[in-house]
Design an enzyme around this catalytic site. Structure first.
Site, PDB file in Angstrom:
ATOM      1  N   HIS A  70       0.810  -1.224   0.000  1.00  0.00           N
ATOM      2  CA  HIS A  70       0.000   0.000   0.000  1.00  0.00           C
ATOM      3  C   HIS A  70       0.844   1.275   0.000  1.00  0.00           C
ATOM      4  CE1 HIS A  70       1.032  -0.182   4.225  1.00  0.00           C
ATOM      5  NE2 HIS A  70       0.620   1.075   4.338  1.00  0.00           N
ATOM      6  N   HIS A 102       1.874   6.944  -0.095  1.00  0.00           N
ATOM      7  CA  HIS A 102       1.056   6.067   0.756  1.00  0.00           C
ATOM      8  C   HIS A 102      -0.369   6.049   0.216  1.00  0.00           C
ATOM      9  CE1 HIS A 102      -1.254   4.771   4.256  1.00  0.00           C
ATOM     10  NE2 HIS A 102      -0.129   4.317   4.774  1.00  0.00           N
TER      11      HIS A 102
END
Length: 189
Positions: A68, A83
Site C-alpha cells: 500500500h 502512501h
C-alpha cells in the site's frame, strides 16, 4: 550566508503525479500523521487511476509487504513517501499488486504498484493518497502544484504560503492531474 555557503550546490527536483486524480492540501488528509506533517510535507491526491508510478528517478527504499506504500530515495538525497489510502494496511495487501521490487533503481513514470481502485474504494477508510517528502526538514524549499486552471496555467504555491479560504477555493477549481505527466511537487535541496 557564510563564505562557504556560496559554493554549496542546490538541486531542484520535479516530482510528477504518481497517480491521476484531484490534488489537495496535505492538511485535508483524514490521518493526523499526514495532516500535521509528522510523516513529511507534501500534497495528497484523490485518485482516479489504477497505478502508482515513480514520481521521479530514484532507488526504491521500501515497499510495504502489504503493497500500500513505498519510499523512493533520489540521488539528491530527497526521500519521497507515497502512501495509498488511509488505514489500507488493514487490507493485508488485497487490492494491490507489486510490480517493482525494493532496492532497484526506477525511472520517473515507471509503475511501482497496480491497484484495484474499485475494490479499494469499497473496502478502505479513504483512498486519499499522500505524497510527501519524508526528510522535508532537510530541504530548503518545497513548492506544490495543485494542477492547472481553466486558462491552462499551473497553480503553484510555496511551503510558506498561508492557505486562506481564497487560496483553498482556487485550489478546488484546478483540474485533476495526470499520472506520469503533471508536476505536483518541486523540491530544492
Amino acid at each position: 550566508m557564510g563564505f562557504l555557503d556560496f559554493f554549496k550546490k542546490t538541486a531542484t527536483l520535479d516530482l510528477i503525479a504518481p497517480i491521476s486524480g484531484k490534488v489537495m492540501s496535505i492538511d485535508k488528509v483524514p490521518d493526523e500523521a499526514f495532516a500535521e506533517k509528522i510523516v513529511g510535507d507534501g500534497i495528497a491526491i484523490l485518485p482516479t487511476s489504477n497505478e502508482l508510478l515513480a514520481p521521479c528517478d530514484g532507488k526504491i527504499g521500501k515497499i510495504f509487504k502489504t503493497n500500500h506504500a513505498f519510499s523512493l530515495e533520489t540521488k539528491e538525497g530527497v526521500e519521497i513517501f507515497v502512501h495509498f489510502g488511509i488505514n489500507t494496511l488493514n487490507l493485508n495487501g488485497k487490492g494491490f499488486t507489486r510490480v517493482a521490487e525494493e532496492g532497484i533503481n526506477v525511472k520517473q513514470g515507471e509503475v511501482i504498484i497496480r491497484l484495484d481502485l474499485e475494490y479499494l474504494k469499497e473496502h478502505s477508510e479513504s483512498v486519499i493518497t499522500p505524497v510527501v517528502i519524508a526528510n522535508s526538514d532537510e530541504v530548503s524549499s518545497i513548492e506544490y502544484s495543485f494542477g492547472r486552471l481553466e486558462n491552462d496555467s499551473e497553480y503553484i504555491l510555496s511551503s510558506s504560503t498561508v492557505l486562506t479560504e481564497e487560496i483553498r477555493h482556487k485550489i478546488s477549481q484546478t483540474k485533476p492531474v495526470i499520472a506520469g505527466k503533471d508536476l505536483v511537487l518541486r523540491v530544492k535541496k
